[in-house]
Design a protein around this motif. Structure first.
Motif, PDB file in Angstrom:
ATOM      1  N   UNK A   1       0.898  -0.992   0.105  1.00  0.00           N
ATOM      2  CA  UNK A   1      -0.064  -0.081  -0.186  1.00  0.00           C
ATOM      3  C   UNK A   1       0.894   1.277  -0.148  1.00  0.00           C
ATOM      4  N   UNK A   2       1.882   1.125   0.328  1.00  0.00           N
ATOM      5  CA  UNK A   2       3.070   2.475   0.659  1.00  0.00           C
ATOM      6  C   UNK A   2       3.404   2.518  -0.862  1.00  0.00           C
ATOM      7  N   UNK A   3       3.559   1.689  -1.618  1.00  0.00           N
ATOM      8  CA  UNK A   3       3.886   1.714  -3.093  1.00  0.00           C
ATOM      9  C   UNK A   3       2.903   2.060  -3.987  1.00  0.00           C
TER      10      UNK A   3
ATOM     11  N   UNK B   1      -2.963   7.736  -1.943  1.00  0.00           N
ATOM     12  CA  UNK B   1      -2.357   7.157  -3.135  1.00  0.00           C
ATOM     13  C   UNK B   1      -0.879   7.701  -2.540  1.00  0.00           C
ATOM     14  N   UNK B   2      -0.028   6.834  -3.118  1.00  0.00           N
ATOM     15  CA  UNK B   2       1.636   6.998  -2.910  1.00  0.00           C
ATOM     16  C   UNK B   2       1.771   8.217  -3.639  1.00  0.00           C
ATOM     17  N   UNK B   3       2.745   8.776  -3.073  1.00  0.00           N
ATOM     18  CA  UNK B   3       3.424   9.945  -3.808  1.00  0.00           C
ATOM     19  C   UNK B   3       3.589   9.972  -5.299  1.00  0.00           C
TER      20      UNK B   3
ATOM     21  N   UNK C   1      -7.744   8.600   8.311  1.00  0.00           N
ATOM     22  CA  UNK C   1      -6.714   8.123   7.282  1.00  0.00           C
ATOM     23  C   UNK C   1      -5.579   9.183   7.246  1.00  0.00           C
ATOM     24  N   UNK C   2      -6.013  10.454   7.379  1.00  0.00           N
ATOM     25  CA  UNK C   2      -4.829  11.447   7.330  1.00  0.00           C
ATOM     26  C   UNK C   2      -3.879  11.098   8.567  1.00  0.00           C
ATOM     27  N   UNK C   3      -4.345  10.847   9.682  1.00  0.00           N
ATOM     28  CA  UNK C   3      -3.398  10.709  10.928  1.00  0.00           C
ATOM     29  C   UNK C   3      -2.745   9.474  10.592  1.00  0.00           C
ATOM     30  N   UNK C   4      -3.248   8.337   9.949  1.00  0.00           N
ATOM     31  CA  UNK C   4      -2.365   7.306   9.527  1.00  0.00           C
ATOM     32  C   UNK C   4      -1.400   7.523   8.459  1.00  0.00           C
ATOM     33  N   UNK C   5      -1.760   8.057   7.464  1.00  0.00           N
ATOM     34  CA  UNK C   5      -1.013   8.497   6.471  1.00  0.00           C
ATOM     35  C   UNK C   5       0.243   9.483   6.830  1.00  0.00           C
ATOM     36  N   UNK C   6       0.181  10.416   7.791  1.00  0.00           N
ATOM     37  CA  UNK C   6       1.328  11.218   8.189  1.00  0.00           C
ATOM     38  C   UNK C   6       2.298  10.252   8.769  1.00  0.00           C
ATOM     39  N   UNK C   7       1.942   9.239   9.582  1.00  0.00           N
ATOM     40  CA  UNK C   7       2.786   8.316  10.151  1.00  0.00           C
ATOM     41  C   UNK C   7       3.276   7.313   9.374  1.00  0.00           C
ATOM     42  N   UNK C   8       2.590   6.969   8.480  1.00  0.00           N
ATOM     43  CA  UNK C   8       2.877   5.883   7.536  1.00  0.00           C
ATOM     44  C   UNK C   8       3.898   6.297   6.294  1.00  0.00           C
TER      45      UNK C   8
END
Length: 189
Positions: A63-65, A85-87, A120-127
């Motif tokens: 999921x990070x890719x 979505x990944x950068x 999901x924003x909270x998770x995304x900043x950490x991930x």
């Protein structure tokens, strides 16, 4: 490969999307033009196999890719999707992860989208360890733009994307949320 954690809010559970969610995606999103019209990726009419084709690109992938996709559930019932979505999705903010979401029409207007997107924003900043997160919404999607503004996103640019459901290019407002602004908002709450 990163395994997506389950995310819990006051009323919702966001769990990793599964192939078994295809029917719910089709029923809540694909068969309802008032949901599909705001999505760039939904064809109209929704084509058989579209949900399965989408799910095959994310289920079991890193999921990070690619894309971290969550089923938003209320009391165990699938009500929509929240994803990161990944950068690389947005040309002018190519180093930022990009969030996206949709909620079935029967579940709109109850704050579920805000609750899910904040989680999901909270998770995304950490991930992702990113300094900022981006999103985009159709310029005339005032509800989605209002939700993003409420969560602290600030306008960044305008872009165009092809909307399959509308069969034309659509102006999108690109917004950006800095980690500092998100953390400050959380502390104030």
């Amino acid at each position: 490969m990163t395994i997506l954690p389950e995310l819990r809010t006051r009323r919702l559970i966001l769990r990793p999307i599964a192939m078994s969610d295809a029917e719910a995606i089709m029923e809540l999103g694909g068969k309802d033009f008032e949901v599909a019209r705001w999505m760039t990726s939904f064809a109209w009419p929704y084509e058989d196999g579209s949900a399965e084709a989408f799910l095959s690109t994310v289920v079991g992938k890193d999921p990070l890719k690619t894309e971290a996709v969550y089923a938003i559930t209320l009391g165990g019932v699938f009500i929509g999707i929240a994803a990161v979505e990944a950068p690389g999705d947005l040309e002018d903010l190519s180093d930022h992860p990009t969030i996206g979401y949709w909620i079935g029409r029967a579940f709109q207007g109850h704050g579920y989208a805000s609750e899910a997107v904040e989680a999901i924003i909270d998770w995304a900043f950490a991930a992702y360890g990113s300094d900022a997160i981006a999103a985009r919404a159709f310029e005339d999607n005032f509800r989605s733009r209002g939700l993003l503004r409420k969560l602290g996103f600030k306008p960044y640019s305008i872009t165009e994307r092809f909307s399959k459901a509308l069969d034309r290019r659509v102006s999108n407002v690109v917004v950006r949320l800095s980690r500092a602004d998100f953390e400050a908002r959380k502390e104030a709450a």
